[in-house]
Design a protein around this motif. Structure first.
Motif, short mmCIF file in Angstrom:
data_model
loop_
_atom_site.label_atom_id
_atom_site.label_comp_id
_atom_site.label_asym_id
_atom_site.label_seq_id
_atom_site.Cartn_x
_atom_site.Cartn_y
_atom_site.Cartn_z
N HIS A 15 0.83 -1.20 0.00
CA HIS A 15 0.00 0.00 0.00
C HIS A 15 0.87 1.25 0.00
N GLU A 16 1.91 1.23 0.79
CA GLU A 16 2.80 2.40 0.89
C GLU A 16 3.50 2.67 -0.43
N ILE A 17 3.85 1.60 -1.17
CA ILE A 17 4.58 1.76 -2.42
C ILE A 17 3.68 2.24 -3.55
N ILE A 18 2.51 1.60 -3.71
CA ILE A 18 1.70 1.90 -4.90
C ILE A 18 0.69 3.03 -4.69
N TYR A 19 0.39 3.38 -3.44
CA TYR A 19 -0.58 4.45 -3.20
C TYR A 19 0.06 5.76 -2.76
N GLU A 20 1.28 5.69 -2.20
CA GLU A 20 1.91 6.90 -1.69
C GLU A 20 2.92 7.44 -2.71
N ALA A 21 3.12 8.75 -2.69
CA ALA A 21 4.10 9.37 -3.59
C ALA A 21 5.12 10.20 -2.83
N ASP A 22 5.07 10.17 -1.49
CA ASP A 22 6.01 10.96 -0.71
C ASP A 22 7.05 10.10 -0.01
N THR A 23 7.22 8.86 -0.51
CA THR A 23 8.26 7.97 -0.02
C THR A 23 9.18 7.62 -1.20
N PRO A 24 10.45 7.28 -0.94
CA PRO A 24 11.36 6.94 -2.05
C PRO A 24 10.83 5.83 -2.94
N VAL A 73 -1.15 -7.12 -12.62
CA VAL A 73 -0.54 -7.33 -11.31
C VAL A 73 -0.73 -6.09 -10.44
N GLU A 74 -0.56 -4.90 -11.04
CA GLU A 74 -0.73 -3.66 -10.30
C GLU A 74 -2.18 -3.51 -9.82
N TYR A 75 -3.12 -3.86 -10.70
CA TYR A 75 -4.54 -3.75 -10.35
C TYR A 75 -4.88 -4.67 -9.18
N ILE A 76 -4.37 -5.90 -9.22
CA ILE A 76 -4.62 -6.85 -8.14
C ILE A 76 -3.97 -6.37 -6.85
N ALA A 77 -2.75 -5.82 -6.97
CA ALA A 77 -2.03 -5.33 -5.79
C ALA A 77 -2.78 -4.18 -5.13
N ARG A 78 -3.39 -3.32 -5.94
CA ARG A 78 -4.16 -2.21 -5.38
C ARG A 78 -5.38 -2.73 -4.63
N ILE A 79 -5.98 -3.79 -5.12
CA ILE A 79 -7.17 -4.33 -4.48
C ILE A 79 -6.85 -4.98 -3.13
N ILE A 80 -5.77 -5.76 -3.09
CA ILE A 80 -5.47 -6.51 -1.87
C ILE A 80 -4.78 -5.66 -0.80
N SER A 81 -4.34 -4.45 -1.16
CA SER A 81 -3.58 -3.63 -0.20
C SER A 81 -4.43 -2.57 0.49
N ILE A 82 -5.75 -2.64 0.35
CA ILE A 82 -6.64 -1.76 1.11
C ILE A 82 -7.69 -2.60 1.82
N LYS A 83 -8.22 -2.07 2.91
CA LYS A 83 -9.17 -2.83 3.73
C LYS A 83 -10.51 -3.04 3.05
N LYS A 84 -10.92 -2.04 2.27
CA LYS A 84 -12.21 -2.13 1.56
C LYS A 84 -11.96 -2.06 0.06
N PRO A 85 -11.72 -3.20 -0.58
CA PRO A 85 -11.40 -3.21 -2.01
C PRO A 85 -12.47 -2.57 -2.89
N SER A 86 -13.74 -2.65 -2.47
CA SER A 86 -14.81 -2.09 -3.28
C SER A 86 -14.67 -0.59 -3.44
N HIS A 87 -14.07 0.08 -2.46
CA HIS A 87 -13.88 1.54 -2.55
C HIS A 87 -12.95 1.88 -3.70
N CYS A 260 -2.60 8.22 1.43
CA CYS A 260 -3.81 7.56 0.95
C CYS A 260 -4.36 6.67 2.05
N CYS A 261 -5.63 6.79 2.33
CA CYS A 261 -6.26 6.00 3.39
C CYS A 261 -6.20 4.51 3.05
N PRO A 262 -5.70 3.67 3.95
CA PRO A 262 -5.62 2.23 3.68
C PRO A 262 -6.97 1.53 3.70
N THR A 263 -8.01 2.25 4.12
CA THR A 263 -9.34 1.64 4.17
C THR A 263 -10.19 2.01 2.96
N CYS A 264 -10.31 3.32 2.68
CA CYS A 264 -11.18 3.76 1.59
C CYS A 264 -10.43 4.36 0.42
#
Length: 285
Positions: A15-24, A73-87, A260-264
């Motif tokens: 989640h930190e890698i694919i959703y955040e942009a303020d980390t290396p 792979v990126e799409y699947i990773a985004r789904i599994i790395s948040i608490k509410k995938p439907s969001h 980015c919120c890890p839930t929604c």
């Protein structure tokens, strides 16, 4: 997954890698993703050139599969790395990600569905998400506020242009008539808008002195019309920049980041925020 359940360490890292942009790692991932998006769009363009596709079809096909697998792979990773995938799945970018990835699979399974490959161009919309890097957030917010503040003026301006186009188009229809190609009022309005926007396709042209005089006036008005909405947005943007500078000087400026919120999966949180403004979940677990 329960709402109060924490993400496992490996999911939190993804989640930190694919959703955040303020980390290396987040910045590196966004840069790689940006390059692949541009590369995939270039592939689409090259495939549309018959001579290139005929000679390098196999190479382009293999490269397209590699890109599609990466996006899958990126799409699947985004789904599994948040608490509410439907969001994410039903969010704007979630739908774009799905639409830009699935066509190649459909075209491979069902014959005659190659036309759906054109939907892959939607990948280009991902660029807007990638450009949420921290150093661009302030400018992006100012531009967004400037466009929002000037929308009423622009709307009134566009209505005025539309009314003027109808009036001038009707006048050209009466002056020129069928011989010059002004066969109807809608056709004349079309010509007026094309001329007013300085596009000038040349498919219809006035032949009478009166019509040419009116066309000259319309063309001159076109230059002013282009400048008006630009000036509106520029003025509002300048105002937003001054307001932001004043807030920074006074110390009351509210900083937002790429958290980015890890839930929604909502973005645009304040630097000092501990909970998501949308769902109330803890941001930093």
């Amino acid at each position: 997954m329960k709402e109060d359940e924490k993400l496992s360490p490996w999911k939190h890292k993804i989640h930190e890698i694919i959703y955040e942009a303020d980390t290396p790692m987040g910045k590196l991932f966004d840069i790689i993703l940006f390059i692949i998006i541009i590369f995939s769009v270039i592939l689409i363009m090259l495939e549309s050139v018959k001579a290139i596709d005929a000679e390098y079809h196999e190479v382009l096909f293999v490269l397209e599969w590699i890109v599609t697998i990466f996006f899958t792979v990126e799409y699947i990773a985004r789904i599994i790395s948040i608490k509410k995938p439907s969001h994410y799945i039903f969010s704007f970018y979630g739908i774009i990600d799905f639409l830009s990835t699935i066509p190649l699979y459909i075209s491979y399974i069902f014959a005659g569905s190659q036309v759906l490959l054109a939907v892959r161009a939607f990948r280009l919309l991902r660029v807007f998400r990638i450009l949420k890097l921290a150093r661009f957030l302030g400018e992006a917010s100012q531009l967004k506020r400037a466009l929002k503040a000037s929308r009423a003026k622009i709307t009134v301006f566009l209505f005025a242009v539309l009314i003027a186009s109808v009036m001038m188009g009707t006048l050209m229809y009466l002056v020129e008539g069928d011989e010059a190609g002004f066969t109807s009022i809608p056709t004349s309005i079309y010509w007026t808008i094309v001329t007013l926007t300085t596009v000038g396709y040349g498919d219809i042209a006035p032949i009478t002195p009166q019509g040419q005089a009116i066309a000259t006036i319309i063309m001159l008005l076109g230059y002013g019309i282009i400048a008006v909405p630009t000036g509106m947005v520029t003025a509002e943007f300048s105002k937003q920049s001054k307001d932001s500078s004043s807030l920074k000087t006074s110390g009351s400026y509210v900083h937002i980041n790429t958290q980015c919120c890890p839930t929604c999966s909502k973005e645009g949180h304040r630097d000092d925020a501990k909970h998501c403004y949308n769902c109330g979940s803890i941001l930093n677990e």
